[in-house]
Design an enzyme around this catalytic site. Structure first.
Site, PDB file in Angstrom:
ATOM      1  CD  GLN A  45      -2.284   4.825  10.459  1.00 51.06           C
ATOM      2  OE1 GLN A  45      -3.507   4.794  10.292  1.00 51.06           O
ATOM      3  NE2 GLN A  45      -1.453   5.248   9.531  1.00 51.06           N
TER       4      GLN A  45
ATOM      5  NE  ARG B 263      -7.700   6.888   9.349  1.00 47.95           N
ATOM      6  CZ  ARG B 263      -7.062   6.716   8.201  1.00 47.95           C
ATOM      7  NH1 ARG B 263      -5.773   6.379   8.198  1.00 47.95           N
ATOM      8  NH2 ARG B 263      -7.689   6.864   7.054  1.00 47.95           N
TER       9      ARG B 263
ATOM     10  CE1 TYR C 206       2.284   7.834  14.328  1.00 43.68           C
ATOM     11  CE2 TYR C 206       3.561   7.946  12.301  1.00 43.68           C
ATOM     12  CZ  TYR C 206       2.998   8.575  13.398  1.00 43.68           C
ATOM     13  OH  TYR C 206       3.154   9.916  13.554  1.00 43.68           O
TER      14      TYR C 206
ATOM     15  CB  THR D  46      -7.306  -4.300   2.061  1.00 40.08           C
ATOM     16  OG1 THR D  46      -6.420  -3.759   3.048  1.00 40.08           O
ATOM     17  CG2 THR D  46      -7.312  -3.406   0.835  1.00 40.08           C
TER      18      THR D  46
ATOM     19  CD  GLU E 178      -5.372   3.017  -0.445  1.00 38.17           C
ATOM     20  OE1 GLU E 178      -4.553   2.446  -1.198  1.00 38.17           O
ATOM     21  OE2 GLU E 178      -5.256   3.067   0.787  1.00 38.17           O
TER      22      GLU E 178
ATOM     23  CG  HIS F 138      -4.519  10.799   2.204  1.00 38.69           C
ATOM     24  ND1 HIS F 138      -5.530  10.719   3.132  1.00 38.69           N
ATOM     25  CD2 HIS F 138      -3.584   9.879   2.577  1.00 38.69           C
ATOM     26  CE1 HIS F 138      -5.228   9.771   4.024  1.00 38.69           C
ATOM     27  NE2 HIS F 138      -4.051   9.258   3.711  1.00 38.69           N
TER      28      HIS F 138
ATOM     29  CE  LYS G 280      -3.241   2.568   7.189  1.00 38.35           C
ATOM     30  NZ  LYS G 280      -4.147   3.416   6.406  1.00 38.35           N
TER      31      LYS G 280
ATOM     32  CG  ASP H 253      -5.659   0.312   3.473  1.00 40.60           C
ATOM     33  OD1 ASP H 253      -5.672  -0.859   3.878  1.00 40.60           O
ATOM     34  OD2 ASP H 253      -4.755   1.124   3.740  1.00 40.60           O
TER      35      ASP H 253
ATOM     36  CD  GLU I  31      -6.147   4.934   4.417  1.00 35.94           C
ATOM     37  OE1 GLU I  31      -5.548   4.040   3.789  1.00 35.94           O
ATOM     38  OE2 GLU I  31      -5.577   5.732   5.196  1.00 35.94           O
TER      39      GLU I  31
ATOM     40  CG  ASP J 270      -2.064   0.975   1.058  1.00 36.78           C
ATOM     41  OD1 ASP J 270      -2.445   1.268  -0.091  1.00 36.78           O
ATOM     42  OD2 ASP J 270      -2.570   1.462   2.076  1.00 36.78           O
TER      43      ASP J 270
ATOM     44  CD  GLU K 214      -7.715  12.888   3.665  1.00 34.71           C
ATOM     45  OE1 GLU K 214      -7.973  11.696   3.367  1.00 34.71           O
ATOM     46  OE2 GLU K 214      -7.289  13.715   2.851  1.00 34.71           O
TER      47      GLU K 214
END
Ligand code: CA
Length: 418
Positions: free
Chosen positions: A237, A234, A241, A254, A200, A132, A250, A230, A198, A125, A360
């Site tokens: 993450q 959050r 991360y 997916t 994508e 973004h 993640k 995806d 997400e 990914d 977002e």
């Protein structure tokens, strides 16, 4: 380029996702047919296993289409990909001489269950949408340092898990994970509270490589594209991360759309990547227009309620193309395989209604969205049904991707119960 008319009448509707210009590849089953390869045409699916068994399609000595994946066709390489597309166009075009042979092999899509269209070899990914990356960076690091220093020079990404890729329609269970709220001194193991989507595109690698390849070679190696959601935790993450990037955040799932839209079908819709702020190194430079003009949208339907469109954007907003991502992926000598899936990264446009994630859209949860139903959302709630759609628009027709859906199931009460 105009519509190519088909004798399958529904394929000629201007709002059909699957006109003869498209011919996307999927895997289907019915009450009486085992899972096998199929091609969408209007509101029908052509049974490719049966077409091959009857000798109507005869590309290779060994059968390609009696299996529930398209990897074997991909393995044949671009000359056979083109031969198949030409043969399908001949068989399904208005006035086709073999119509009487083909017509009994069409299955109503309404009677078909759709499955994963390929065996995903590996999943990578990327993070290649400038709007973004700027939005997320602004939220976490401030507008001054929104883009990491490498971002305008390489398409950054991480290695995901092929095992977590599922087909559209698969329910998505809210994960548990280790969280560390800013309000608490110690981490806790809890159900995810900031579960997100997400928007994508996924590019499917159709030709293997073993060593660096040029951007033009990478473009030639791509077989087709799917919609890709995806799912992202959050809060998991945010804690995990640093410094190695996303991991469990993640890895829940997916989702991909069930129809592979081939690169050949998308040829009329190629567009250039945006102007470069810094000139790219030679091995990453475009050798032609390598993005596509594909209109995309997201709808959210709370459980038992109608759907609201929460974002509309376009694949052409990406800073890097899938070909550039694939070329970068191979620079180290990383072997790439038939069936590798490359996520584009979240696709957002420059304005608020064009943002491809709730992170977002709700600006980190600070600006809740109001849906048409009157419900509000910061992140996903149990029972929410998310649907991605996409299509390239031609003159009186569209090359559509169908939909990519998933419904959020509540977290398990005890994730370790046996
Ligand atoms: Ca992603």
């Amino acid at each position: 380029m105009p519509l190519t008319p088909s004798w399958v009448a529904s394929a000629n509707d201007a709002d059909s996702d699957f006109p003869l210009n498209n011919l996307p590849y999927g895997v289907f089953s019915t009450d009486t047919l085992d899972a096998r390869c199929g091609v969408a045409i209007g509101d029908m699916v052509l049974d490719m296993a049966e077409a091959e068994a009857q000798g109507i399609i005869d590309l290779t000595d060994e059968p390609l289409f009696d299996v529930p994946f398209w990897n074997e066709l991909m393995e044949q390489g671009p000359a056979v990909w083109t031969a198949l597309r030409n043969r399908l166009t001949d068989l399904l075009a208005e006035g086709a001489k073999d119509r009487a042979l083909v017509e009994p092999l069409l299955v109503p899509m309404a009677d078909a269950a759709l499955h994963m269209p390929l065996v995903v070899s590996e999943f990578t990914d990327f993070y290649a949408g400038r709007h973004h990356a700027t939005n997320v960076g602004t939220m976490f690091r401030g507008a001054e340092n929104a883009l990491p220093p490498n971002w305008l020079h390489i398409p950054i990404g991480y290695n995901g898990r092929a095992s977590s890729v599922v087909v559209s329609g698969t329910d998505i269970r809210r994960p548990w994970g280790q969280l560390k709220s800013p309000d608490h001194a110690t981490p806790a193991f809890l159900p995810c509270r900031r579960f997100d989507l997400e928007l994508e595109m996924g590019a499917i690698v159709g030709m293997a490589s073993d060593g660096p390849i040029t951007v033009a070679e990478a473009d030639a190696a791509i077989f087709g594209y799917v919609l890709l959601n995806d799912w992202s935790a959050r809060d998991i993450q945010a804690w995990e991360y640093q410094p190695l990037g996303p991991f469990q955040a993640k890895a829940t799932a997916t989702s991909i759309s069930p129809w592979i839209v081939t690169k050949a079908a998308l040829e009329p819709f190629r567009t250039d990547t945006p102007a470069r702020e810094f000139e790219l190194l030679d091995h990453l430079k475009d050798s032609g227009p390598m993005l596509y003009d594909i209109a995309l949208d997201i709808t959210l339907a709370p459980q038992g309620k109608t759907a609201t469109t929460i974002a509309r954007t376009n694949y052409s907003q990406m800073y890097y193309s899938a070909a550039q991502q694939l070329a970068h992926h191979a620079t180290s000598g990383c072997p790439m395989n038939v069936g590798d899936l490359l996520g584009s990264g979240t696709i957002s446009g420059p304005t608020k209604p064009e943002r491809g994630s709730l992170l977002e859209l709700s600006w980190g949860g600070k600006e809740p969205l109001t849906l048409d139903t009157g419900d509000t959302r910061t992140f996903l709630e149990d029972g929410d049904r998310l649907t991605l759609s996409g299509a390239a628009h031609g003159d009186g027709y569209r090359v559509g991707f169908g939909t990519c859906t998933g419904t959020i199931l509540p977290a398990l009460t005890d994730p370790f119960a046996r």
